[in-house]
Design a protein around this motif. Structure first.
Motif, short mmCIF file in Angstrom:
data_model
loop_
_atom_site.label_atom_id
_atom_site.label_comp_id
_atom_site.label_asym_id
_atom_site.label_seq_id
_atom_site.Cartn_x
_atom_site.Cartn_y
_atom_site.Cartn_z
N CYS A 238 -24.76 69.01 -51.41
CA CYS A 238 -24.97 70.66 -51.83
C CYS A 238 -24.32 71.60 -50.90
N TYR B 113 -38.53 78.60 -54.33
CA TYR B 113 -37.18 78.56 -53.74
C TYR B 113 -36.25 79.59 -54.73
N GLU B 114 -35.43 80.57 -53.71
CA GLU B 114 -34.66 81.65 -54.58
C GLU B 114 -33.27 81.14 -55.21
N TYR B 115 -32.87 80.16 -54.72
CA TYR B 115 -31.58 79.99 -55.13
C TYR B 115 -31.50 78.45 -55.67
N TRP B 116 -30.77 78.22 -56.80
CA TRP B 116 -30.30 76.98 -57.29
C TRP B 116 -29.18 76.71 -57.62
N TYR C 92 -31.19 68.76 -58.36
CA TYR C 92 -30.96 70.05 -58.17
C TYR C 92 -31.02 70.19 -56.59
N CYS C 93 -30.28 70.89 -56.15
CA CYS C 93 -30.36 71.58 -54.56
C CYS C 93 -30.92 73.02 -54.80
N ALA C 94 -31.82 73.35 -53.87
CA ALA C 94 -32.44 74.72 -53.86
C ALA C 94 -32.65 75.15 -52.51
N PRO D 290 -41.10 74.78 -57.58
CA PRO D 290 -39.72 75.39 -57.85
C PRO D 290 -39.72 77.03 -57.62
#
Length: 122
Positions: free
Chosen positions: A22, A109-112, A95-97, A106
């Motif tokens: 990531c 977490y702000e960014y995906w 997915y990385c977050a 989920p």
């Protein structure tokens, strides 16, 4: 513009290994928690591993404990998920977050990232 870009997914036989990456960019992630989630068809998106950006604290879901390892390379702004002894049940989009709290959901977490497919054949 903040970006998280996953790579390293693919098709592997049961018992095999993969390493997901990531790559993070667009802001400093110091103090952030980096999580790896996965979502299989028809199922919820679940947290499987988490690490503080500094690498000091880690968390693993029971389903992957002992098989998966999360790590971070601050110099490369990259977080990794090393996956060993893969099982067909590990098949999912990964997915990385990034988030400022060490949450399990989920919405913490702000960014995906866009996700990368991992398929484990039996």
């Amino acid at each position: 513009q903040v970006q998280l870009v996953e790579s390293g997914g693919g098709l592997v036989q049961a018992g095999g290994s993969l390493r997901l990456s990531c790559a993070a960019s667009g802001r400093t992630f110091s103090g952030y928690n980096m999580g790896w989630f996965r979502q299989a068809p028809g199922k919820e998106r679940d947290l499987i591993a988490r690490i503080t950006w500094s690498g000091g604290n880690t968390y693993y879901a029971d389903s992957v404990k002992g098989r998966f390892t999360i790590s971070s390379d601050n110099a490369k702004n990259t977080v990794y998920l090393h996956m060993n002894s893969l099982k067909p049940a590990d098949t999912a989009v990964y997915y990385c977050a990034a988030g400022r709290i060490s949450g399990a959901w989920p919405y913490d977490y702000e960014y995906w990232g866009q996700g990368t497919q991992v398929t484990v054949s039996s």
